[in-house]
Design a protein around this motif. Structure first.
Motif, PDB file in Angstrom:
ATOM      1  N   SER A  10       6.670  11.114   2.201  1.00 47.76           N
ATOM      2  CA  SER A  10       6.335  11.690   0.900  1.00 47.76           C
ATOM      3  C   SER A  10       6.658  13.174   0.789  1.00 47.76           C
ATOM      4  O   SER A  10       6.593  13.748  -0.301  1.00 47.76           O
ATOM      5  CB  SER A  10       4.845  11.469   0.605  1.00 47.76           C
ATOM      6  N   ARG A  12       0.833  -1.202   0.000  1.00 46.73           N
ATOM      7  CA  ARG A  12       0.000   0.000   0.000  1.00 46.73           C
ATOM      8  C   ARG A  12       0.870   1.256   0.000  1.00 46.73           C
ATOM      9  O   ARG A  12       2.086   1.197   0.239  1.00 46.73           O
ATOM     10  CB  ARG A  12      -0.899  -0.010   1.236  1.00 46.73           C
ATOM     11  N   GLU A  13       0.243   2.388  -0.248  1.00 51.07           N
ATOM     12  CA  GLU A  13       0.963   3.661  -0.222  1.00 51.07           C
ATOM     13  C   GLU A  13       1.318   4.075   1.204  1.00 51.07           C
ATOM     14  O   GLU A  13       2.391   4.611   1.455  1.00 51.07           O
ATOM     15  CB  GLU A  13       0.114   4.764  -0.860  1.00 51.07           C
ATOM     16  N   GLN A  14       0.396   3.831   2.123  1.00 51.31           N
ATOM     17  CA  GLN A  14       0.591   4.289   3.494  1.00 51.31           C
ATOM     18  C   GLN A  14       1.719   3.521   4.170  1.00 51.31           C
ATOM     19  O   GLN A  14       1.759   2.297   4.125  1.00 51.31           O
ATOM     20  CB  GLN A  14      -0.709   4.112   4.295  1.00 51.31           C
ATOM     21  N   ALA A  59       5.244  -0.377  -0.343  1.00 50.61           N
ATOM     22  CA  ALA A  59       5.385  -0.580  -1.791  1.00 50.61           C
ATOM     23  C   ALA A  59       6.816  -0.964  -2.142  1.00 50.61           C
ATOM     24  O   ALA A  59       7.060  -1.923  -2.883  1.00 50.61           O
ATOM     25  CB  ALA A  59       4.958   0.684  -2.532  1.00 50.61           C
ATOM     26  N   SER A  82       8.260   2.169   3.532  1.00 52.33           N
ATOM     27  CA  SER A  82       7.354   2.132   2.391  1.00 52.33           C
ATOM     28  C   SER A  82       6.981   0.682   2.089  1.00 52.33           C
ATOM     29  O   SER A  82       7.835  -0.090   1.635  1.00 52.33           O
ATOM     30  CB  SER A  82       8.008   2.761   1.164  1.00 52.33           C
TER      31      SER A  82
END
Length: 593
Positions: A330, A155-157, A214, A212
């Motif tokens: 980010s 996931r992004e979070q 991802a 991260s």
């Protein structure tokens, strides 16, 4: 004017005048909460919630599987429907689907042609966390496959974790330290614990990395494939058939896979777990909402746990809100803020959308920012059910629960990545030995998910942190209790405070903390009895006794037994290794400063 035209004009009006619509909605909610009967215009009555407006204004892409992998408003509504069904008054909501079936025959009787199936040593169902165990097993020379209903990616979070926990993946051999650095998006210190203006405690290096998912999963995925692992993306589990010689996995898309062992890593809502637990309600649930937003200029520290208010009413329930906040990788002004609460699933429990409505009001004051000055990048939410009888023993031959599906995480934590890293070495070694020795019956596999008294003892903290309707304790009690405990641990130093903050209960730190609390704050003891209840305290006393027992066994019996293991028969050797691990991990002695 037809209804479609009315709704279209309302939506256009909301887009053009978002601040005005927000004020109208807030006024409407205030009027309703005060019980007034004022007549509002039809347009104002039909306005969507602030949560819906905010979420539908954010572009959502890349939603993935796993807890916290979805961010859209429609996904929120679907999860709230699941949560409402869990809170149903019925003990068993419906007869769960029978995903796993057993047969006394061999698989070739049902699948006579070898070419009709792909054969593996291990099949892992659920890739988000399952890929870590799958890669560890592949590194030991086993043929492993992963079945993932989505595209296997993180996931992004970000996941927040301590470096010590992350390095467990290096020790197991599935990452290098360079991989860890590459996947780490942000680092920060110090970390705060605080409770409603009673005081603050600052610590270093606790959940101070933002990793991260991802990047991390992409690194592990490449490692898995390079070791010969096979990933079946876009495939859903239909059924599992267990035979004497194999477990056959049927996928909804028609594919058939055969394996010596199936590992269920499909998370809290695994259909296999539903079948095993027979639709039983969770004993407790952690509800989590939050955002990742841009616009925080004081953004160098984190909150591990913070409470800015006493218990409050939400719908028909009382809740105690807690907060976590971390800088995000980010951007320098990006910050993730979580609000969470512990509840018992019952009719009238608050929905996630109701919690988000409170979040929009409370978060700006908590973080010292204006909501209008923030750019919301995504909205985060999740439901984390927990059961007293966890970890979950194997209920079938050749099928084992792993990660969140096994309930290995503490009832006061949300998300199982941290607990996964701590147990990955133990579990990968145990599964490998079970495969090599063909110890794949339910009794042998259950030794890999043993009773752990420190995990069960943490239920007392979950109950103490859960607000109760019509409670006989004062509203500030939970915050006062937590502050007294944290203050006592701070006085006792890092060897006591640090394991607890990383969700590890040990006999020495726990005993010292309880003793200091009773000496410094004896008047709080009667309120503890009122808050958690006598049955919970009696149950906890049994687990506390077992914590003493496991600590003694691991400290004194382990050194005597371990040198003798090589002389045992292979099956006995497998069993005694698992007993020694259960004592060590069940006493929290796997954790070292």
């Amino acid at each position: 004017m037809n209804m479609e035209m009315v709704q279209l004009r309302q939506c256009n009006w909301v887009r053009q005048y978002p601040k005005v619509s927000t004020l109208l909605f807030d006024r409407r909610r205030k009027d309703r909460s005060q019980g007034t009967q004022r007549s509002l215009s039809f347009g104002a009555q039909a306005l969507p919630s602030r949560t819906q407006r905010i979420m539908e204004s954010i572009a959502v892409s890349g939603e993935v599987g796993g807890a916290g992998g979805a961010y859209s408003y429609n996904a929120l509504k679907r999860l709230d429907q699941i949560w409402s069904s869990i809170c149903s008054a019925q003990t068993v909501l419906e007869e769960p689907k029978q995903v796993v079936s057993t047969s006394s025959g061999v698989s070739s009787d049902s699948y006579p042609t070898e070419e009709s199936t792909d054969r593996f040593d291990v099949l892992v169902c659920g890739g988000t966390l399952g890929i870590f165990l799958a890669t560890a097993l592949s590194a030991k020379g086993l043929r492993v496959g992963i079945v993932e209903k989505n595209i296997l990616k993180g996931r992004e979070q970000e996941w927040n974790i301590s470096r010590k926990e992350l390095l467990e993946l290096v020790e197991v051999g599935i990452l290098t330290e360079d991989d860890v650095e590459q996947a780490t998006a942000v680092k920060f210190n110090p970390n705060r614990c605080g409770f409603e203006d009673k005081g603050e405690i600052w610590v270093e290096d606790i959940l101070n990395l933002g990793v991260s998912p991802a990047k991390l999963i992409e690194i592990v995925k490449k490692r898995f494939v390079s070791l010969g692992g096979i990933i079946f993306e876009g495939y859903s589990v239909s059924s599992m058939s267990v035979y004497k010689d194999a477990a056959v996995l049927k996928l909804a898309e028609g594919k058939i896979l055969s394996s010596r062992l199936i590992i269920d890593a499909m998370g809290n809502f695994s259909p296999v777990v539903k079948q095993i637990r027979k639709g039983r309600k969770p004993d407790g649930v952690c509800l989590v909402v939050g955002t990742c937003a841009r616009g925080f200029h004081d953004n160098s520290t984190s909150d591990v746990i913070y409470s800015s208010s006493s218990t409050k009413s939400v719908g028909d329930s009382e809740v105690q809100y807690f907060w976590e906040a971390f800088p995000a990788g980010s951007g320098p002004t990006d910050r993730t803020t979580y609000m969470f609460t512990y509840v018992n699933p019952q009719p009238g429990s608050p929905k996630l959308e109701e919690l988000l409505e409170d979040y929009w009001e409370l978060m700006p004051k908590y973080q010292g920012v204006s909501l209008e000055n923030l750019e919301i990048q995504r909205v985060i939410y999740g439901i984390f059910p927990t059961y007293r009888d966890s970890p979950l023993p194997a209920a079938f031959d050749r099928v084992l629960q792993f990660g969140d599906a096994s309930g290995i995480q503490s009832p006061v934590s949300f998300g199982g990545f941290g607990s996964l890293t701590r147990h990955l070495g133990r579990l990968s070694a145990g599964v490998h030995e079970a495969i090599i020795g063909d110890f794949l019956d339910a009794s042998s596999l259950s030794l890999l998910n043993p009773y752990m008294p420190n995990l069960s003892a943490s239920w007392l903290f979950q109950r103490a942190m859960s607000a109760k309707k019509d409670s006989s304790v004062y509203p500030e009690f939970i915050n006062e209790l937590l502050y007294v405990n944290f203050q006592s641990m701070q006085r006792l130093g890092d060897p006591v405070l640090r394991p607890f903050l990383q969700d590890v209960i040990q006999l020495g730190p726990l005993s010292k903390t309880l003793g200091l609390v009773m000496l410094t704050k004896p008047l709080i003891i009667p309120s503890i009895f009122k808050q958690v209840g006598i049955p919970v305290l009696l149950d906890w006393s049994g687990h506390f006794f077992m914590l003493i027992y496991y600590t003694l066994l691991s400290t004194f019996a382990d050194p005597v037994i371990r040198p003798l293991l090589s002389a045992f028969p292979s099956k006995m050797q497998f069993e005694w290794k698992r007993h020694l691990e259960a004592w060590k991990y069940g006493a929290g002695l796997d954790y070292e400063l």
